[in-house]
Every structure is written in C-alpha cells, then in structure tokens.
Write a protein that holds these residues in place. Structure first.
Motif, mmCIF file in Angstrom:
data_model
loop_
_atom_site.group_PDB
_atom_site.id
_atom_site.type_symbol
_atom_site.label_atom_id
_atom_site.label_comp_id
_atom_site.label_asym_id
_atom_site.label_seq_id
_atom_site.Cartn_x
_atom_site.Cartn_y
_atom_site.Cartn_z
ATOM 1 N N ASN A 215 0.857 -1.180 0.000
ATOM 2 C CA ASN A 215 0.000 0.000 0.000
ATOM 3 C C ASN A 215 0.900 1.239 0.000
ATOM 4 O OD1 ASN A 215 -1.881 1.970 0.416
ATOM 5 N ND2 ASN A 215 -2.925 0.906 2.119
ATOM 6 N N THR B 19 1.517 5.956 1.889
ATOM 7 C CA THR B 19 0.570 4.937 1.422
ATOM 8 C C THR B 19 -0.194 5.428 0.200
ATOM 9 O OG1 THR B 19 -1.211 5.755 2.807
ATOM 10 C CG2 THR B 19 0.209 4.065 3.768
ATOM 11 N N SER C 187 -3.279 4.621 -0.139
ATOM 12 C CA SER C 187 -4.619 4.920 0.362
ATOM 13 C C SER C 187 -4.681 6.290 1.016
ATOM 14 C CB SER C 187 -5.037 3.850 1.378
ATOM 15 O OG SER C 187 -4.133 3.862 2.480
ATOM 16 N N ARG D 297 -3.894 6.864 4.013
ATOM 17 C CA ARG D 297 -4.014 6.681 5.456
ATOM 18 C C ARG D 297 -2.618 6.535 6.041
ATOM 19 N NH1 ARG D 297 -9.295 5.128 6.998
ATOM 20 N NH2 ARG D 297 -8.428 4.324 8.943
ATOM 21 N N ARG E 39 1.037 1.953 9.087
ATOM 22 C CA ARG E 39 1.054 1.309 10.399
ATOM 23 C C ARG E 39 2.225 0.346 10.540
ATOM 24 N NH1 ARG E 39 -2.644 -3.014 13.353
ATOM 25 N NH2 ARG E 39 -2.104 -2.454 15.508
ATOM 26 N N ASP F 173 -1.179 0.185 5.664
ATOM 27 C CA ASP F 173 -1.712 1.346 6.382
ATOM 28 C C ASP F 173 -2.394 0.895 7.669
ATOM 29 O OD1 ASP F 173 -4.292 0.487 5.850
ATOM 30 O OD2 ASP F 173 -4.669 1.969 4.262
ATOM 31 N N ASP F 174 -3.084 1.787 8.324
ATOM 32 C CA ASP F 174 -3.577 1.484 9.669
ATOM 33 C C ASP F 174 -4.796 0.568 9.696
ATOM 34 O OD1 ASP F 174 -5.360 3.212 8.604
ATOM 35 O OD2 ASP F 174 -5.335 4.655 10.274
ATOM 36 N N THR F 175 -5.208 0.075 8.545
ATOM 37 C CA THR F 175 -6.326 -0.888 8.569
ATOM 38 C C THR F 175 -5.834 -2.322 8.689
ATOM 39 O OG1 THR F 175 -6.337 -1.075 6.162
ATOM 40 C CG2 THR F 175 -7.768 0.611 7.130
ATOM 41 N N VAL F 176 -4.535 -2.500 8.708
ATOM 42 C CA VAL F 176 -4.010 -3.868 8.715
ATOM 43 C C VAL F 176 -4.248 -4.533 10.073
ATOM 44 C CG1 VAL F 176 -1.681 -3.223 9.442
ATOM 45 C CG2 VAL F 176 -2.029 -5.311 8.111
ATOM 46 N N ASP F 177 -4.569 -5.843 10.026
ATOM 47 C CA ASP F 177 -4.724 -6.645 11.244
ATOM 48 C C ASP F 177 -3.458 -7.488 11.382
ATOM 49 O OD1 ASP F 177 -5.184 -8.638 13.088
ATOM 50 O OD2 ASP F 177 -7.224 -9.097 12.389
ATOM 51 N N ASP G 60 -3.219 -6.424 18.661
ATOM 52 C CA ASP G 60 -3.972 -7.188 17.667
ATOM 53 C C ASP G 60 -4.166 -8.646 18.082
ATOM 54 O OD1 ASP G 60 -3.853 -4.830 16.337
ATOM 55 O OD2 ASP G 60 -3.138 -5.672 14.431
ATOM 56 N N GLU H 226 -9.186 -0.138 23.068
ATOM 57 C CA GLU H 226 -9.872 -0.073 21.788
ATOM 58 C C GLU H 226 -11.210 -0.804 21.880
ATOM 59 O OE1 GLU H 226 -7.002 -0.706 18.492
ATOM 60 O OE2 GLU H 226 -8.726 -1.530 17.460
#
Lengths: 946, 517, 73
Positions: free
Chosen positions: B322, B348, B350, B352, B355, B397-401, B505, B514
């Motif tokens: 990304n 990135t 995206s 965002r 991460r 980016d920060d959506t990664v798990d 995570d 969170e």
C-alpha cells in the motif's frame, strides 16, 4: 543370552586423520569427517536422534540432535556437523532441552498414542526419544490437523506400512536409494502433507519395491514393521548366523523369542553384506517350518511303493547294508555320493570323507558340477587356484565393471546393490549378456556398453576384446613381463591378433556390433581399475572353461589382477558352492584342490584316516548316471540336492536314477529326486545346526544353531551315523572338530578354527602362517601358480545348433524372489512375486507364431517338451527365448540337452535349440511325470502301536 | 521517424504496454521495447526521443499517442532520469535497465556492456576474486554473505568440474528486482556469470528461474543463445522451476537442477565445496552476479565508496504494498527505512497513515513507524530483530490486522515447506491453528482424548490466552533455532515482530482500550 | 540320444577340438592328459577297450588320444 540391539552410531564411519575435540568436557579423538553425533556415540554419549542411523548418510531433518558448539552461533545438528580440531561441544543444556522437547512435542501432536498395543512397543525410537527428552505435555493438544486417518498397506507379504505411525524421517527412502539402489520409495507431497509413497503412489507389492527389507530395518517406528513381529512380539535373544541362499553370504542376526524365529535382521558387522539383505535371506525363511517338511526317516522296497516312516536306526541300517551289498556284488566303485553346496563345509567334508574313506572310491561330486566347475578348472589353470580374486569391498575401488553372464540384481542382489552404489558414484559399466538385464539400465545407472551376444559365443566375444587390446597396444606390458609366463603370453597374443579374431570378423557370428565391442575393450583396458564379475552365463556352456580362461587372459593382459578394485570374480550361485569345492567334493580333488593322483597329499589323508585312498579320479554326476544306465553304478547318497529338477536332460537323469538299486536322499522335503529314492533321511535347516559356509569371496563364516533340529539330527550327525553303520570310527561331537580336521589336512585352511572365526567374525582363505588373518585379495605379488598362465581359447561352436525344426535359442536363469529349484522359496510367500516360470519371447518371434502375452506355449527341443506361459518382451533379442527353472511343474530341464563343458562336463544350460508353438495344455511328459510324482510321494500312515 | 521507447517488462505489459507500443507503431513511430524503468505509478510509460533527451509520458493509453507525440499530453513527466523517484537513485546494477533494448548486443556494448568481462580477462582469476572481495559485495539473496569469500572457497576447491549457479527463483512476495533485471538487461547477468566462471575456474553455469516468470525465461534463453559466442568457452543454460518457493533456498535449488525433489540439504557440506552434482559451486543471487560487471569495469573502490558500515555498494530496493510510488529503487546502503517509505515511496497509496512495514519478503519482520530511523544495513536490521533479505519492502496502512499477518506467515510457511525438517513441517501448521485460537480469543480447553480416564498425564484444565501466546513464542523459538533452513527459521520474524510491536492485535492487554470504545 | 560309448567319443572329440589350436600332436597329448586326470577308471577302461572293438567308430585323433591312455588300476 539377553537381547541387545546393535549399537547405532548415527552416521557412517569416517576415514580421515585423527581430530581431537571435547564433548561435554570429555576429550575425544576421532577420524576427520566424523560427525559430532558419531564422535559422541563413540564415547557413549547418546545425543537424541530420529532421522540419523549409521547405515545412511546424515540427513539433518528431525532436529532432535541439536548441540551447542563453543564459538558458533545457533544450534548445529550434530549429525550433519563434522568434528573440527579443538571444537568444544555441549550436548546438554537448558536451551537444548527446551528445543528438543519442542520438536518432540510437534511429533507427538501428530502420532497415535496407543503405544502399548503397537507392534514396535519396546523397539521404537520415537518412544525412546520421547522418554529421553522428557516430554510430559503436548500443549497443542491432539485435535489439530493430523495424519491419523491413513490406511495401512498390508500388500507386502512380509511387512506392513502404516502411514499413521510415520514420522517422515526419510530413513526408508534413503535406505532404498543409498543402500538398496532401487529408488522405489519417495516422499510424496510437501510440507505437512509429506508422506512416504511407493513408486507412483502404489501399494508396496505392486510398486517397484524389491522387498529387500532395508526400509523396514531403517524405520525408527512401526510405520514399516515385519508382520512376524506384529504376530509374535519383540525378540528376546539374537544369534548371528549366515544366510543359506546365494553365494553372497550375508550374515544375519536371527532374532528369536524362545525357540521361535521372530525375524532375520542383516548384521551390520557382516563383511559380505554390511547390514544389507534381499527378500530371500531377510524374509523367505518360512520354509523351515513348512508343513511339507519331512521330519521322520522313511523307506520303501521299490519306488512304486508308498513311503513308510521308520526309526533312524532302521533307515541308517538299511543304507549301510544296501551300500555294502552293492559293493560286494558290483565292485567298490559301484556306489557314490553327492555333496551339497547348501550344506556346511563340515557336512560336505564328511560326505566326501564317507565316500573316499568309507566307500573306498572317489565317486563323489557336488552340485558345483552344474554351475561353477569351469571356474575351478579355468582359474586353476590360469592363476593357480579355483577362486575369485577379490573381496566384495573391492568393488568400491573399481572404475570399470564388466558383468558377463550374470544378472546380479536377481541372482546376487545384495552385492548388486554395492555394485550399483559404485556405478552411481561414476564407475563405468559394460554388460555382456544376451538379455537386457536390469543392470543395463535402471534408476541412475546406465551401462556404457551392452553387448547383446548370441548365446554360446562368449569365447568369440572375449577373444575379440583381447584382439583389440593386443592389436591396439593396450596391453600392460610391464605387468605381463613381471607377473606372467611370457612364452604363453606370446603364443596367446599371436593367436588373438589374427584377423579372424577381430570384432569385425566375428560380428556376424556373435551379433555384437564391432564398433561397440572395440569401444568396450578399450574402456576395459584403459578406464582405470577394471573388475570382471561373472556368473553361470559364463560357465554353463560347452566352452564354459574356455570362457573362464578367456576372462583370466583379459585381466592378466591389462594388469587387472592382484590389487584392490580389479580382479576376476565369479558370483557363486549357492551359499556354499565355494566351500563345497574347497572341501574336496570333486571326484578328482582332495580338499584344497589337490589332485587325487598327488601321492603326497593323499598320504596326508591316509595317515589321518587310516585307510589307503584311490589315486584314480571318480565319476562325475553325469558319468554316474551314464554308468547307472550301463548297470555299473548301483547306489548313491545324495545330500541336499535335487538332481532330477536341477540337472539337464531330465529324462536321462530319471533313467539313471531308475536304474539304481539304492538311492538315498537326504533333504528337507520330498524333492523330485526323492521320487526315485528308496531311503529318505530328513535334513535339517541352516537354523538348526552349527557349521560354516564359504561365500564367493572365499569368506568363511559361522552358521550358528538357533533352534533344535526339528528332524532330530543335524546333517553332519546323520552322515556320522551312516559312517558308524558302515564301520567307520568317527567321533565328532561338534562341527568345530570337523573344522579342526579340515585345517589339519588342508594347507589353505591351516589357520581356521572356530575360536578365531568367533573372534574375527570371518576369515578369507588362504588362512595360514603366511596370512594368519586371511587373504582378502589374492595374487598380490605373484600368482598362486607362480607366473600367470595365458591360455589360447579357440572358439569352438557348440554342437547344439538351431535349424528349421528348432530355430530359437533357449537360455535359462533365475529371478530375484525365487531360488534355484525353488524347494525353499516356493514354500514361502515369495511366490506372490513369481507364481510360475514364464517364457520370455521377443515380440517379433511371438508375432510370427501367433503368440499373445500370457498364452500357453509348448517349448520343444531335441531332448523333450514342456509347456508354460509366454511373456512377450524385448529384453530378449529376436531368436532368443528365456525362462527360469524354479518350478517343477515347468521342468525347464526336460528341454535342456546333455551337451556340456568340454573340460568339466558342466551342462550347457544356457544354449538349447528350441521351437515355441501355441499350446493348450501340459506336455505328455508333464502329464505322466505328475502322475508318477503323485504316486511316488504317498506316505503310508504309520501302523498303530500294538 | 520519431523513436519512442516502451517497456516490455512483464509489469508494464500487465498495465497495457503492448497496446501502447502498437499504437505508436501505427502512428508511424519506431518503437524500441526496453526493460522497465521501475516506477509503476507512471506506467504504461512511453518515452519520446528528443534533442533534450528522452521525455517520458505516463501513465498513457493507446489513444494518447497523438497527444504524446505533439507534446501536449497532460501526463508529461519530463526527462525521465530527472523524476524525483529516479533522481535520488544510484543505478550501478540497473543503469541500463529501461534504457536499452534488452536483447540488442549493440545497445549493450554501447552502454558499457562487456567492459567488466574484458577487465576480468585482463586480470588473473585470483585478482578478480580479490576485486570482488574489495568491493564489499555481499549476497543480495538475503543472507548477506561476502560474495568474494564464497568465490575464493570455490576457487580454492580442487575439482575436475565447477559450476556457477544463478538463483533467479525470486519467490518473495513484493520482490521483482531479479525479474526486472533479467527482462531488462539480461546480458548484465550473463556477463557477471562469465566473470564468476573465469574467477573460480567454472566452465558452465545454470540460471534457475521460477516458472512464474515466463518473460524472464524467454528473454534469458534468447540472450544466452545470442551471447554464446561472446562468453565462450563459458556456457550457460536456463532451468525453470516448478512452483516451489523452497527451491529459492540454495541447496533445494541445487537438488531441483539435479532433477530431484526440491528439498533442503543440510550444510555442511557447503555448496562451495560440494554443490551441484557434488562439485564446487558458486551459487549467487541475480543481483549479486549482476553487480559484478560494474565492480570490474568501474573498480572495486567505486562500488565500495557507496554504502553504510559493512554494507557496501547499492541495493535495488523493491517498494510494494500500500504505497504511492511502488517500484524499484537502487540506492546506496544507509538510507533510512523512513526515507524509503515516505520520501521515495511517497507514503501509502490509500493516504491513510502507515502502520507497519514488512522488510525482507514474507519472512521478514514488521516494523512500526517508530522504527523508521533504522538505516538500511544488514547489521542494523539484524540488531532490530529483522532482516533485509532480498530488499523487498511492503507497506501497510492502519487498517491492517497484524494477527492476521502473523497467521499469514505461518500459513505461508505451511504451504511452502518442503517437509524435510520437523519444526517447519509440523510447526507451521500448528502455528496457524494456534494463532486462529488466539485471534478468536478461544484458548484451548482439554480435548476429548485428554479427558479420557485412560489419559493420566494430559492436563485437563483449560489453557489461558497468555499460555497460548507463550506457546506461540515457544513454537517460534523451536522453529527459529531448530529449522533446517531459512524458511522455517525466518517464519518467526514476522510472527514475533507482530507480537512484539502490535500486541493489541492479539487480544493482549493493550487491546482493551480499543475494545472499550 | 547318444549311447554311453558314443558319449565318451563325443566328449573326447570335444576336448580335442578345444586343444586343436595348439597343433595336432599337442592336442592329442593334451587330451590324453586331460582324460587321465579327469576320467574315472571305468571310462578310461571303456576308451581303451573301444580301440580293439571293430564296431567302434573312432575318429583318428580320438583313437590316438585313447591309445595314449594307460590302463587304470
């Protein structure tokens, strides 16, 4: 005796200079190239391991054997890491304990847990290692992905494969690759899905697996395990003994539970087999307990009567009285005996002693007559002694291997594996054989040359090779000058140089392309150490002896005798052919190959035995049969040989036997010859007696009794009973005393006795003051006869010719799973691989005759006719047909003629002119023989006691 | 006639370069097909030869030909080499890639080709080895072993036959430098191998290319045939893999060339002593061998001058994932991770926040932006619990798990394991199962078997989440230190780095805030 | 099939042929020596007896070889 396993050092022995290191602080000195694992084992420090075993190259897959090495990062596997000078190794630490336990935890997360009911319980390395690393908890649980649903493969009659018990260590695959060289096994799939697969995911029985057992032996768990162990349980004692099948002479640990044989495991210390085996020695020993075995002596008045079981006393008395009567009525030379290459040296020696001392004549012969008698004549004439020149280990140093008239992968499988290993390392192979035997092309092996000669033209081919070597200046002149009789050489060189001996001149005759023959001759002469291995395709010809001498000529001319990696090596068919010949079984020779006319040798025996010996040679087997039909030969003692099935021209053999008045057969089973016998003495198996066998490399090895003779007596005891009944004063209480006598009377055996054999494991004769530890390689500084003798070998065509009536040439041989006349192997599960003899015929010849694969065909020669089923294959050349002779139903020897080797009368089994035609039933001979055999095998029920 | 340049690189073709080339041919241009320039954001790219140099336009489509040719197209990049993505680069190895017609021997010679080989031939083999040593070149496949020392070992080994093997089984996801070089400048690799042959006394070489690279296979085969006379008596042949990642491991690769099942060999013996067919073998990555012509033609000093610490010269870094400016960036060691990601990569795609960045392929460690100060250097990365590997950088980016990424590492290992060693063969599968339980927040209760009365030693109490994570760490320890090769041995890097840097995570304590949202 | 006498003659002829390359006289001598060493007394006696039998068909060299045999004890 307690049961101990052979020590496993983990990796093979290394040969380098000494290297010092410390293992857990202990100073160790080992050869360079040794693995840390082996070095540790040498000082009794056991490092946990699963994928390592000292019969296989290290592999490094299980990761249990990790160690710490000072100054090195990480945790090297001790099996794959060689020692280095000054290295400091730690085999135990908290880190190592944790890593090893972590690995074991993974193994057990995918393994059945019912150890107590497992066939390998108590004999399982996985179980041992789980204990050694202290595994107490499998934190992953037992419900993850696993292989526990796998199906057991029980197709092989002798062992099972249970994939659920498999730990994918590849030991079986590597054993098949490295040790056996068949490459039948592989790891299928990858990663977690990896599993062992036979051929292309086939059952073991239908795969290319030859059932040698190497994989079973290598398996650390019960994934591959003998069915007998599953049935009986683990053994409680082990006795080292020698196999009674072929002339390789593998040694085995007979692993016993009480009186019951659990399994035969090839002995790692065995110098002939180094821990390897074949399907026969490893598994096909069930005949020893077969219900067909005759355990009581039997007699009958005439051969059309049924047998009656009698006491040993009655049977022995009858033998002695009949033999004495026949001698009184027909002369001292009217009886004789046949020794067996299946029996021990001691037994063979006693039978010939019985004949020479007790019968007072030299009418003793042995089954070597029909296999390697030309070897005896040929090598004695050229080199001075009747034996192969090398030990088997010599093949490790061969650069060129010439195989002629031998099919090692079937006939001598364990040695074939050694040979194949050397070929995979890069040695070149020349095959001279009418058939495309497996050695010509098999996985990772391809012959540089295959010379597919017409049967019967060996001498022409070998002489043409000599022509090339001499005329192209490839002779080792120095060797010939220093080591050989130069006059004989000059005469020979002139003879072979004639244009009529050239490859081009004999091409039409032999069928071998001249260019190939020339190239093969050059390779043999110039390719480095060149070794010749030969079998019965050399000897069983009308020019068998000439062929042996032609081979010896080639070896001498190129300097290929007298060191490691070279030589002339007969591959002996039977376990003790070499020994039977050594022991004086031939009618013209005393033990140690001394002619009966040699008065000095004779007087040695005469003094020891207190009789005078006949200085005239006795009758050979075919001569005995001829004399019988003439009415001059009336009685015979046959120990452990089935001449009716194994000797040529069956109808002639039958006529000879039928003409005798007292035929005594000693055997395990009512064999075909026994159909013509008057007295039957039950024999004992190799498991039931002490003694020695001598293998093809002149290696004398102990046969040890592992169980009591089921028939009551060992064979040597039976011969002694006969001797006693004939008035001889024999007092042997143990076979070791017979060996002492052999040593006393035989210079080449002077240093042999049981104590030395037990201590050293084996000895290769000559063993005497000059060579107290034996002689692995012969003729090192000079030939036994002094100078090597070149003999002119003129090609003389056989009298057996093809023609319009018999246009094809039949040649015979054997197959891996069966052994000779099949008396033993047919009584084991080996029949699953070979139920019947088949006739191999080229597609072209089959097409001409309207024969389809599997059809019944009649096979007819001038001597007789039989029927069997056809197998269409281009392994044989057009014009040549081939069959095995393992089954009495086929009786291949009804077809073979009584032509024989000019010098020794060894039958010409390998060349018979025949016709093949479609057929729909057994021949007349087969029908009448079957009926006669059935009648002759009747045993009258014993009379109830009064 | 106007000359235009359009890449024939597989990535460019995938983006439409073939259609573009045809359109310019139809427009009456002389179209030269080159290798890829290495910046995918401006592909499909066309360069027009002008008096000011090559002027690039991209991305453009087949219908844009006229606008490009009259210079009016909006996506005019300008002089290609001046684009910021390229301007910072130090193209030692990739100097010709994207510039010349890859199969033109004339182009190659014109752009400095064969100079290294000529220089090598003027030197003794030992002097060539010495030059490679002096350059500080280290194995670009990932291990970073000094190339000159490896060559010295092979050179010193006594044998009747030796081999040069090029490892072009570029299996790491997110890496493509080997492929680009083979498609864009095949003679450079051939020259490097010929130099190696001269240096160690090898007469024959193999280039082992993964089957997923059909363009590279075709180009290399063509180039080997065309250059045979130029490198004689040294000879080369191309071998194609069969889809196994593990065949990128050098000893498995050797087994594969030998026709065997591609399975890792234990070392020792080193391939340098007993390699292909048991003979001493130089086995190097494409990038290592392709760096050699520069070293010989420009001098070891010129190469060694660039770099950082013990990492000398340049590294063709491959930026993927990304990221805005994905592509190939050859640059001297020492550039920081942050510069690569944010400045050269442009952050990135995206938009965002970044991460995590995985460096070194699927078995490399994940780094958070907090570690962007790390200089690109073998030692610095090792000290930070990671590795450079084949210099692939994948940006998230920060959506990664990150727990899923850890699972992916174990799964990748399970799929690609050759199955030889136990930690990798069984451990990777157990790792997937274990992470699944951890992610599901469902620690293992006693199994059916474990609660049977016949089982006296099994634990019947349920395991806690912390125990499961501890087990995962133990498993990683077993795999890292127990595996036979880098596949099993490096799989713990992404897993442990994800655990260390992104514990939230995995349902650990730091995830709680969170969850409370 | 051969009679036993015919077989003896055949065997002797075969031995002669294999020594033939040495020349006629040498071959006869070598054959006689071979028979002396390897044939049983009964066979040698038959061979010698055949020399006198008018019905026996002996090739010339075979006759010569048989003639060179000594009567066994």
């Amino acid at each position: 005796m307690t049961f101990t396993r052979e020590k496993d050092f983990g990796t093979p022995e290394a040969m380098g200079a000494a290297v010092s290191l410390t293992i857990d602080g202990q100073e160790v000195s080992v050869p360079a190239g040794t693995s840390i694992m082996r070095a540790a084992a040498m000082v009794d420090t056991a490092i946990p391991k699963l994928c390592a075993t000292d019969s296989l190259e290290s592999f490094g897959s299980c990761r249990l054997c990790l160690v710490e090495v000072e100054g090195r990062s990480g945790y090297p596997a001790s099996c794959t890491t060689p020692v280095a000078p000054g290295m400091a190794v730690r085999t135990q630490s908290d880190r190592l304990r944790k890593l090893r336990r972590g690995v074991m935890e993974l193994y057990i997360s995918d393994h059945p847990l019912d150890c107590l009911t497992c066939g390998a319980n108590g004999d399982c390395e996985l179980q041992d290692m789980a204990g050694a690393v202290g595994l107490r908890d499998v934190r992953f649980g037992y419900e993850g992905e696993n292989h526990l649903e796998g199906c057991k493969d029980e197709s092989n009659p002798y062992f099972t494969f249970d994939p659920t018990k498999c730990i994918v260590c590849s030991r079986c695959v590597r054993a098949c690759d490295e040790t056996q060289g068949t490459l039948a096994l592989t790891v299928d799939g990858r990663g977690f899905a990896s599993g062992i697969s036979a051929s292309q995911d086939e059952s073991f029985l239908s795969s290319e697996c030859v059932s040698c057992g190497a994989c079973v032996q290598a398996c650390p768990t019960s994934a591959l395990i003998e069915k007998t162990v599953i049935e009986i349980g683990t053994p409680d004692r082990a006795v080292v003994t020698t196999c009674a099948y072929c002339g390789v002479g593998c040694t085995f640990r007979a692993e016993m539970r009480g009186e019951e044989l659990v399994r035969m495991v090839p002995w790692k210390e065995g110098k002939a087999n180094h821990g390897h085996s074949c399907v026969k020695g490893r598994f096909a020993w069930g005949y020893a307990q077969h219900r067909d075995r005759i355990l009581n002596p039997m007699m009958r008045g005439s051969v059309d009567e049924p047998w009656r079981e009698v006491s040993w006393e009655a049977a022995i008395a009858r033998v002695a009285s009949e033999f004495r009567r026949l001698q009184k009525e027909h002369g001292a030379r009217a009886i004789g005996g046949i020794t067996s290459s299946r029996c021990t040296n001691e037994e063979t020696f006693l039978v010939q002693k019985l004949v020479r001392q007790g019968f007072g004549n030299n009418n003793v012969d042995t089954c070597a007559r029909v296999c390697h008698s030309p070897t005896g004549y040929g090598l004695k004439t050229t080199f001075g002694t009747s034996a192969g020149t090398q030990d088997f280990d010599s093949v490790r140093h061969a650069d060129v291997i010439l195989v002629i008239g031998a099919n090692p992968t079937d006939g001598h499988p364990v040695f074939a594996s050694r040979m194949k290993k050397r070929l995979r390392e890069g040695a070149k192979l020349i095959v001279v054989d009418p058939r495309r035997i497996d050695m010509v092309r098999s996985p990772h092996i391809e012959a540089a040359f295959h010379l597919p000669l017409r049967p019967g033209t060996n001498v022409a081919v070998l002489t043409a090779m000599a022509h090339v070597i001499v005329t192209e200046g490839l002779v080792n002149e120095t060797y010939v000058r220093e080591r050989c009789d130069t006059d004989a050489y000059a005469e020979w060189a002139e003879f072979v140089s004639e244009p009529a001996r050239s490859p081009e001149a004999v091409e039409d005759l032999t069928g071998v392309p001249a260019a190939d023959l020339r190239a093969a001759a050059r390779l043999y002469a110039t390719g480095g150490n060149a070794a010749i291995y030969y079998g019965l395709g050399v000897t069983e010809h009308s020019q068998g002896s000439s062929t042996v001498m032609a081979i010896a000529n080639l070896a001498m001319a190129t300097g290929n005798v007298g060191k490691d990696g070279v030589g002339v090596n007969p591959l002996r068919g039977q376990n003790n052919v070499q020994g039977a010949c050594d022991m004086g079984s031939f009618p013209h020779e005393l033990s140690g190959y001394r002619h009966v006319s040699d008065s000095a040798a004779r007087s040695l025996f005469e003094r020891d035995w207190g009789v005078s010996l006949d200085p005239e040679p006795g009758l050979r087997i075919p001569n005995m049969l001829d004399a019988a039909t003439d009415g001059a030969f009336k009685g015979i003692f046959i120990q452990g040989e089935d001449i009716l099935q194994s000797d040529p021209n069956t109808t002639h053999v039958a006529a000879g036997l039928a003409a005798m008045e007292c035929v005594v057969v000693q055997d395990l089973f009512l064999n075909e010859t026994a159909n013509y016998a008057h007295v039957f003495l039950p024999g004992s198996t190799f498991l039931e007696k002490d003694g020695t066998f001598t293998n093809a490399e002149r290696r004398i090895q102990r046969v040890r009794k592992v169980m009591e003779p089921k028939n009551g007596y060992a064979d040597w005891e039976v011969v002694q009973l006969v001797a006693h009944a004939m008035g001889l004063d024999w007092n042997y209480t143990h076979p070791s005393q017979i060996m002492d006598e052999i040593a006393r009377l035989t210079p080449t055996f002077a240093g042999v006795n049981y104590a030395v054999l037990d201590q050293r494991g084996s000895l290769q004769w000559p063993v005497n003051a000059a060579a107290p530890e034996g002689t692995p390689t012969m003729h090192i500084d000079h030939f036994v006869r002094g100078k090597g003798n070149f003999v002119v070998t003129d090609y003389v065509p056989t009298d057996e010719r093809t023609g319009p009536r018999f246009p094809l040439l039949l040649t015979t041989g054997r197959i891996l799973s069966q052994y000779n006349v099949g008396a033993q192997t047919r009584r084991t599960a080996n029949v699953e691989w070979h139920e019947e003899d088949r006739l191999e015929i080229h597609p072209h010849d089959a097409e001409n005759r309207g024969i389809r694969d599997g059809n019944w065909v009649s096979l007819r020669s001038r001597a007789g006719e039989t029927t069997l089923r056809a197998k269409i294959t281009d392994r044989v050349a057009p014009g040549v047909v081939y069959t095995t002779f393992h089954h009495p139903d086929t009786q291949a020897n009804v077809i073979t003629t009584d032509f024989s080797d000019w010098a020794t009368n060894c039958p010409e089994y390998k060349v018979t002119a025949v016709q093949v035609m479609p057929s729909n039933g057994p021949s007349d001979w087969q029908r009448s023989y079957r009926a006669q055999a059935e009648a002759s095998r009747r045993i009258e029920p014993a009379e109830p006691a009064e | 006639m106007t000359r235009v340049f359009v890449s024939r690189d597989m990535a460019s073709v995938a983006l439409g370069a073939d259609d573009l080339a045809q359109a310019f041919a139809r427009a009456g241009c002389e179209v030269v097909r080159t290798g890829g320039r290495g910046l995918f954001a401006i592909e499909p790219l066309v360069e027009v030869e002008t008096s000011e140099g090559r002027i690039a336009y991209g991305p453009v489509g087949p219908r844009d030909a006229a606008a490009v040719l009259d210079g009016t197209h909006a996506n005019r990049v300008g002089v290609t080499a001046e684009h910021p993505f390229f301007a910072r680069q130090q193209r030692f190895t990739f100097a010709r890639c994207g510039v010349i017609d890859p199969l033109s021997l004339a182009d190659y010679a014109e752009h400095g080709g064969w100079k290294g080989l000529e220089a090598a031939f003027r030197l003794s083999p030992q002097e060539v080895v010495d030059a490679v040593k002096a350059s500080g070149l280290r194995g670009r496949g990932g291990a970073g072993f000094p190339t000159g020392i490896k060559w010295q070992t092979v050179r010193d080994a006594e044998a009747d036959e030796k081999f040069i093997v090029c490892n072009a089984d570029e299996g790491d996801s997110g890496t493509f430098a080997d492929r680009m070089l083979m498609e864009g400048d095949p003679y450079c690799l051939i020259e490097g191998m010929a130099i190696a042959g001269h240096a160690v006394g090898a007469g024959h070489g193999y280039i082992y290319i993964r089957s997923e690279y059909p363009f590279a296979v075709r180009t290399m085969r063509d180039a080997v045939a065309r250059s045979a006379g130029r490198i004689a008596p040294f000879t080369l042949e191309v071998r194609v893999g069969a889809g196994a990642y593990v065949c990128g491991e050098e000893t498995a690769l050797l087994d594969s060339i030998e026709g065997k099942r591609g399975q890792v060999r234990a070392k020792p013996p080193l391939p340098a002593i007993e390699g292909l067919f048991g003979k001493p073998t130089v086995i190097n990555n494409v990038l290592s061998l392709a760096a050699v012509p520069f070293i010989l033609s420009e001098g070891a000093e010129a190469y060694a001058e660039v770099g950082f610490g013990r990492s000398r010269g340049t590294m063709p870094v491959q930026i993927a994932g990304n990221v805005r400016n994905g592509g190939l960036c050859e640059i001297g060691f020492g550039v920081t991770l942050g510069e690569l990601v944010n400045e050269i990569g442009g952050g990135t795609a995206s938009g965002r926040p970044v991460r995590a960045v995985q460096v070194g392929g699927p078995l490399g460690a994940y780094f958070p932006p907090a570690m962007f100060h790390l200089p690109f250097d073998y030692e610095a990365f090792a000290a930070a619990g990671g590795l450079i590997g084949h210099a692939g950088i994948t940006v998230f980016d920060d959506t990664v798990d990150m727990a899923r990424m850890a699972r992916f590492a174990m799964e990748f290992c399970a799929v690609e394991s050759c199955g030889k060693c136990t930690p990798c063969r069984i451990g990777s599968t157990r790792g997937v199962e274990l992470i699944d339980r951890i992610v599901a927040g469902a620690p293992r209760g006693a199994g059916m078997l474990e609660i049977m009365p016949q089982m006296r030693n099994a634990r019947t109490a349920a395991r806690t989440q912390d125990e499961e994570i501890a087990l995962l760490r133990d498993l990683c320890d077993t795999m890292k230190f127990g595996s036979l090769c880098a596949l099993g041995g490096f799989t713990p890097y992404p897993v442990l780095s994800a655990l260390d840097h992104f514990p939230e995570d995995f349902g650990g304590a730091s995830a709680l805030p969170e969850a409370a949202e | 099939m051969m009679s036993n006498d015919q077989r003896l003659v055949h065997m002797a002829g075969q031995i002669l042929r294999n020594f033939a390359a040495q020349g006629r006289e040498e071959a006869i001598a070598a054959t006689a020596e071979h028979l002396t060493l390897f044939w049983a007394p009964r066979m040698k006696a038959r061979a010698i007896a055949m020399l006198e039998e008018p019905g026996a068909e002996l090739p010339e060299e075979v006759r010569a070889a048989f003639a060179a045999l000594r009567h066994p004890a």
